[in-house]
Design a protein around this motif. Sequence first.
Motif, PDB file in Angstrom:
ATOM      1  N   LEU A 155      36.599  39.811  39.733  1.00 14.94           N
ATOM      2  CA  LEU A 155      37.616  40.664  39.124  1.00 14.94           C
ATOM      3  C   LEU A 155      38.645  39.903  38.292  1.00 14.94           C
ATOM      4  CD1 LEU A 155      38.426  43.336  41.860  1.00 14.94           C
ATOM      5  CD2 LEU A 155      36.709  43.378  40.045  1.00 14.94           C
ATOM      6  N   ILE A 156      38.897  38.650  38.614  1.00 17.13           N
ATOM      7  CA  ILE A 156      39.972  37.915  37.934  1.00 17.13           C
ATOM      8  C   ILE A 156      39.432  36.804  37.037  1.00 17.13           C
ATOM      9  CG2 ILE A 156      42.057  36.544  38.244  1.00 17.13           C
ATOM     10  CD1 ILE A 156      42.316  39.499  39.055  1.00 17.13           C
ATOM     11  N   ALA A 189      49.532  31.948  43.922  1.00 16.39           N
ATOM     12  CA  ALA A 189      49.978  33.339  43.785  1.00 16.39           C
ATOM     13  C   ALA A 189      50.119  33.937  45.178  1.00 16.39           C
ATOM     14  CB  ALA A 189      48.982  34.145  42.956  1.00 16.39           C
ATOM     15  N   LYS A 190      50.784  35.082  45.237  1.00 13.37           N
ATOM     16  CA  LYS A 190      50.899  35.837  46.483  1.00 13.37           C
ATOM     17  C   LYS A 190      50.142  37.148  46.336  1.00 13.37           C
ATOM     18  CE  LYS A 190      55.405  33.977  47.896  1.00 13.37           C
ATOM     19  NZ  LYS A 190      54.915  33.279  49.095  1.00 13.37           N
ATOM     20  N   LEU A 191      49.380  37.508  47.364  1.00 11.91           N
ATOM     21  CA  LEU A 191      48.615  38.754  47.374  1.00 11.91           C
ATOM     22  C   LEU A 191      49.253  39.722  48.357  1.00 11.91           C
ATOM     23  CD1 LEU A 191      46.463  36.679  46.197  1.00 11.91           C
ATOM     24  CD2 LEU A 191      44.750  38.244  47.114  1.00 11.91           C
ATOM     25  N   GLN A 192      49.750  40.836  47.832  1.00  8.84           N
ATOM     26  CA  GLN A 192      50.267  41.916  48.677  1.00  8.84           C
ATOM     27  C   GLN A 192      49.113  42.841  49.040  1.00  8.84           C
ATOM     28  OE1 GLN A 192      53.729  42.871  49.673  1.00  8.84           O
ATOM     29  NE2 GLN A 192      52.367  44.059  51.026  1.00  8.84           N
ATOM     30  N   PHE A 227      46.312  44.466  43.962  1.00  8.24           N
ATOM     31  CA  PHE A 227      45.892  44.330  42.565  1.00  8.24           C
ATOM     32  C   PHE A 227      44.589  45.077  42.270  1.00  8.24           C
ATOM     33  CE2 PHE A 227      43.388  40.766  44.246  1.00  8.24           C
ATOM     34  CZ  PHE A 227      42.221  40.852  43.507  1.00  8.24           C
ATOM     35  N   MET A 228      43.846  45.450  43.323  1.00  6.05           N
ATOM     36  CA  MET A 228      42.588  46.162  43.107  1.00  6.05           C
ATOM     37  C   MET A 228      42.811  47.579  42.570  1.00  6.05           C
ATOM     38  SD  MET A 228      40.146  44.915  46.269  1.00  6.05           S
ATOM     39  CE  MET A 228      38.673  45.624  45.523  1.00  6.05           C
ATOM     40  N   GLU A 229      44.038  48.097  42.679  1.00  8.40           N
ATOM     41  CA  GLU A 229      44.323  49.419  42.107  1.00  8.40           C
ATOM     42  C   GLU A 229      43.968  49.470  40.620  1.00  8.40           C
ATOM     43  OE1 GLU A 229      48.192  51.139  42.841  1.00  8.40           O
ATOM     44  OE2 GLU A 229      48.450  49.871  44.613  1.00  8.40           O
ATOM     45  N   ARG A 230      44.158  48.350  39.907  1.00  9.56           N
ATOM     46  CA  ARG A 230      43.875  48.328  38.466  1.00  9.56           C
ATOM     47  C   ARG A 230      42.394  48.530  38.176  1.00  9.56           C
ATOM     48  NH1 ARG A 230      46.617  43.305  38.511  1.00  9.56           N
ATOM     49  NH2 ARG A 230      44.827  42.335  37.472  1.00  9.56           N
ATOM     50  N   GLY A 262      50.541  36.678  36.032  1.00  9.51           N
ATOM     51  CA  GLY A 262      50.574  37.837  36.920  1.00  9.51           C
ATOM     52  C   GLY A 262      49.288  38.623  36.979  1.00  9.51           C
ATOM     53  N   VAL A 263      48.143  37.929  36.956  1.00 10.48           N
ATOM     54  CA  VAL A 263      46.872  38.632  36.979  1.00 10.48           C
ATOM     55  C   VAL A 263      46.583  39.278  38.335  1.00 10.48           C
ATOM     56  CG1 VAL A 263      45.774  37.296  35.146  1.00 10.48           C
ATOM     57  CG2 VAL A 263      45.680  36.447  37.517  1.00 10.48           C
TER      58      VAL A 263
END
Length: 285
Positions: free
Chosen positions: A106-107, A160-163, A233-236, A283-284
Motif C-alpha cells: 500500500l505504501i 512514523a507512528k501508526l494509529q 491509514f487504511m481508510e484511504r 505523511g504517507v
Amino acid sequence: MKSINWDDIRYFLALAEAGGLSAAARTLSVEHSTVARRVDMLERELEVKLFDRLPRRWRLTEDGQNLLELARQMASQAQSFTRIADGMSGLSGSVRISTPPLLASLILAPHLSELRKQLPYIELELVGDLQNADLHEREADIALRMRRPEQPDLAARPLAKLQYGLYGGHDYLATRSQEQWEYVGYERSMQSAPQQQWLNTLPQSPLVFRSNDLNVLASAIVGGVGVGVLPCFMERFYPQLQHILEPACPIVRELWLVIHPDLRRSPRVRKVADALIALFETGVI
C-alpha cells in the motif's frame, strides 16, 4: 599448512546446526548430496572426522564440536567482510528492503516510480516479510519494523507512528447494534500484537474470522464478516470502512527503520534510507 576450501566450512556449519543433510541442503539451497560431498572433502583436507553418520542424522564428533565455534566466528567475520566491502562501493548495485507486507503493497510499491527517479542507478528489491529479516545474515540491507530491535548493534531510527482504530463496513454497522457485532482479528501466531491484545479485552463473541494479512482482514470487514482493528491509514485505500469511535482504540505503534551499522557506510544504502525517511516525512501513513 593444509590447503582448505573455506567454502566447505560453510557446509560444515550448516550441517552442524541443522543436524541432517536435508535440512542443511534447504538452508543452503543445494542438493543434500552436495552437502555430504563438501563435508567429506573438508574431513579429507583436515584429516579429521567431524561427524558420526547415524541412520537419521549426522552427529558432531568431539573434534567437530571443538571446531564448531571457530566456524561460527569465521561465518560472522565473512559477513562483516561483505558488509564493509559493500560500504566501500558506490551508488550502483542493489538494495534489499524488508518490510511488513501491508506497507510493501500500500505504501512503498505505489511510490517506487518516485524512488527510482531519485535513485536511478540502484536496483531496489522489496520483500514483504511477516517475520523480521535477519540483517546479520544479509537477508536484507534495510528493514522496516513495527518495534525497535533488541540487538544493540543494529542502527535504528523511528520512521512514523501508526494509529489504530476499530472498523466496520458501512452496511454492516447500519444494520446491526453493537450487541450484534461479530469480530475478525489476527490468526493465532500474531496474538501478541498490541492491537489484537486490545481487541481481546472487548466484551464480544469469539472471533469469527482470522488472518495474518491486513488486506484480507480489511476486505472481510468491508464484506460484512465483522468488525476489527486496522491501521487508520487504511481508510484511504478502503473507503467503505467506517471508523468506530466508541470504543476508541488507544493503540499507537512506532515504525522503525533498521540498518546494520556496517552498511551505514554504503552510499547506496544510505541514499535509499534517506529516500525512505523523506517519503514517510510526507505523511504517507
